[in-house]
Motif scaffolding. Structure first.
Motif: not given
Length: 251
Positions: A104-122
């Motif tokens: 939940x904390x990770x999802x609240x980071x400003x970085x995570x609010x604008x992910x459309x079109x970006x690539x994310x590796x988990x």
């Protein structure tokens, strides 16, 4: 009782001793490296070219960097302080949540609010809650999961059960994983499990508290987070209350 994965509780045990407590290692999980196949190495290499690289645990850092060094230009995110410290030991600076050190904390980071079109590796293990995966996909990012290790049931033996049967009334058990609770309940003999449930459960979050209560724990105390410092601070608070109540009773 320390329920961290097998082989990872020694640091916490030392801190318990420093505070005057008696630690009992009761691993709720066993962590195993994923087979270092060419396919996994390729996935790890490709992940380093994504826009955001999220490590979900210190184990994720440890097992990923066993495959190959991290040479990414991505924004690196750590779920918590322990993960951030593991990355820092390899010279990698990471963003991390300031308050809620969890998904939940990770999802609240400003970085995570604008992910459309970006690539994310988990960088993670299979199973788990799935919250990050679902939310990252919902927010429009291209998600890559790299499973560098796996979680399995711990190897408990008769000594673990015997130690639990000798627990004093004021014992505390530190719980930060719902999966660990499930494994302990499944593997411990009924009498040992009942004795464990009589201890005060120090839980790392409301979610873990709900799982602990459903499993049979009656006395719960929620820590501020899953960090060692916060779990121990909660345990110290409980022990102080027990001593105070014993003093009031003339014990």
């Amino acid at each position: 009782m320390i329920t961290r994965p097998a082989g990872t509780g020694s640091s916490l045990a030392r801190k318990v001793r420093t505070l005057g407590g008696l630690p009992l290692l009761l691993p709720g999980l066993s962590l195993r490296a994923a087979p270092a196949t060419d396919a996994l190495r390729s996935q790890w290499d490709a992940a380093q070219h994504d826009d955001v690289l999220i490590f979900t645990s210190p184990a994720a850092v440890r097992y990923a960097l066993r495959l190959a060094l991290c040479r990414t230009t991505a924004v690196v995110v750590a779920v918590g302080q322990g993960t951030a410290r593991a990355l820092q030991r390899h010279g990698i600076e990471a963003l991390l949540p300031e308050v809620q050190q969890n998904s939940e904390g990770v999802l609240q980071l400003p970085l995570m609010q604008a992910l459309r079109g970006r690539s994310v590796a988990l960088i993670t293990a299979p199973s788990g809650r799935g919250l990050l995966q679902a939310e990252i996909a919902t927010r429009g990012a291209a998600l890559r999961e790299v499973h560098v290790y796996g979680r399995a049931a711990p190897r408990l033996n008769r000594r673990h059960a015997e130690a639990l049967l000798q627990l004093p009334a004021g014992a505390c058990v530190l719980l930060s994983s719902g999966e660990a609770i499930q494994h302990l309940q499944a593997q411990l003999p009924a009498q040992a499990w009942q004795r464990l449930c009589s201890a005060c459960a120090v839980v790392s979050s409301e979610r873990i508290g709900e799982q602990a209560r459903a499993a049979g724990f009656k006395r719960l105390h929620q820590a501020t987070s899953a960090t060692q410092a916060d779990l121990l601070a909660a345990a110290v608070e409980i022990c102080s209350q027990v001593r105070h109540e014993a003093g009031d009773a003339g014990c």
